[in-house]
Design an enzyme around this catalytic site. Structure first.
Site: not given
Ligand code: ZN
Length: 411
Positions: A267, A301
């Site tokens: 994140c 990601e």
């Protein structure tokens, strides 16, 4: 809450249906009604029956399907116009049918249906906290975050910018500030450059801090599911440091301690008051610097958010074009060399070169096709980006970890 609100002699506004909604700028957009509640001055009245209220006593929570969810909002009934057709229901039904058609295996089908359910559940979440106070900033929030129920509502929530503890009242924050001994994030300082500082925090060692960080960042991130199980992650928190050595949190990125897919970032967030100052790219550059020191390559990601996609594309473009320039436009530079020098996975380099129209497919192979003029033309258009200076990064990979062993696996 009530799914259907019917009143005599006034338009019917149903939760779950789509209407044209007027924006404050006068434009109209189609929006789905997700929830309904009485207006603020009526909310404290005991035994209030929603059914008996007029539209003018209510407000409606709207999600605009063609816009990002940070634009979801409570609107009064005068802004809700005609009902549109049920295209959303149709689209959803078609997705379900496709899922059934495409997949014969029962397990796969269930996975797809679960994902669709989850998607629906996400879309119908109402933002619970509207505004937070963080340090000297008052910040409008963007998305729902699973703070305990009692923090929801129209009141501001107060967050200590050092330990990230959250509080309902300003008075409580004042009291807390007198006691709170922190002036910076916990963990180990790994980067220090005039006025900037970064800390590496292990989710296992500082669980509460990292959980608070996840809750806080969820207010500004749409697709984030990690809140409580922070043990498998490292958090890299960037701060602006003032003259009195107080560290004001600017943003952070998180990273799995061990990633099967060689993800080097889970994140990433720059808090709104600090956005548009280049901090996002700075955080990315640190993530790639760590990856290079681990002797491997990495990628963020997936899926990336809308803003994440734009930001990464621009970071990769900047880094790759500067590499070409620094290497004096070596056409012979191989994709692998570029990957090794930047830490960026070859597939991300390839997609970036594609987007720049600098790759040709020739005799069954990808060939880099660039000119000095083209590189310069692109760079002239780009703003200078502040990247981390490796000389100020004191981080070294931990010895003998699985991560180090994993470096033998090519990116
Ligand atoms: Zn504190």
């Amino acid at each position: 809450m009530q799914s259907q609100i019917k009143r005599k002699s006034e338009k019917i506004i149903n939760v779950g249906e789509r209407y044209m909604v007027s924006w404050k700028n006068g434009h109209q957009h189609s929006g789905d009604i997700i929830d309904v509640r009485p207006l603020k001055h009526l909310r404290d009245i005991a035994d209030l029956e929603l059914d008996k209220l007029q539209n003018t006593d209510l407000e409606f929570y709207v999600h605009y399907p063609t816009f990002d969810r940070r634009l979801d909002e409570w609107v009064t009934s005068d802004r809700i116009e005609s009902k549109t057709d049920g295209s959303e229901d149709i689209k959803r039904k078609r997705k379900m049918d496709d899922a059934n058609l495409e997949s014969n295996k029962k397990d796969d089908k269930e996975v797809v249906l679960l994902a669709l359910e989850k998607e629906h559940e996400e879309i119908t979440k109402v933002k619970n906290i509207q505004c937070i106070v963080l340090g000297r900033y008052e910040i409008e929030t963007w998305y729902f975050s699973p703070y305990p129920e009692e923090y929801s509502g129209d009141e501001k929530m107060y967050v200590c910018e050092y330990c990230l503890k959250y509080m309902k009242r300003h008075k409580t924050l004042i009291g807390h500030s007198l006691k709170c001994s922190m002036k910076s994030p916990p963990g180990k300082e790994i980067y220090k450059e005039n006025g900037l500082s970064m800390f590496e925090i292990d989710g296992k060692d500082n669980k509460i801090y990292c959980q608070n960080l996840c809750l806080l960042s969820k207010l500004f991130l749409d697709h984030k599911t990690l809140y409580y199980d922070v043990d498998p992650f490292l958090f890299y928190v960037l701060c602006e440091v003032d003259g009195d050595e107080f560290h004001h949190i600017v943003g952070y990125f998180s990273k799995e301690k061990q990633s099967q897919e060689n993800y080097n970032l889970a994140c990433i967030l720059t808090f709104p008051p600090y956005q548009r100052k280049g901090y996002g790219k700075f955080l990315m550059s640190v993530s790639y610097e760590l990856t290079k020191r681990e002797g491997t390559t990495g990628s963020p990601e997936k899926p990336l958010s809308d803003l994440g996609k734009i930001s990464y594309r621009s970071y990769w473009t900047y880094v790759i074009l500067n590499l070409f320039q620094a290497k004096n436009f070596l056409q012979t530079t191989s994709m692998q060399d570029m990957s090794r020098l930047t830490g960026i996975k070859t597939e991300d380099i390839l997609s970036t070169l594609h987007s720049l129209n600098m790759i040709k497919y020739w005799k069954g192979q990808h060939v880099i096709s660039i000119s000095k003029a083209a590189v310069e033309a692109h760079l002239v258009q780009m703003k200078r980006i502040r990247l981390c200076d490796p000389d100020f990064l004191t981080w070294q990979p931990p010895a003998n970890t699985d991560r180090m062993k994993a470096k033998a696996v090519p990116g």
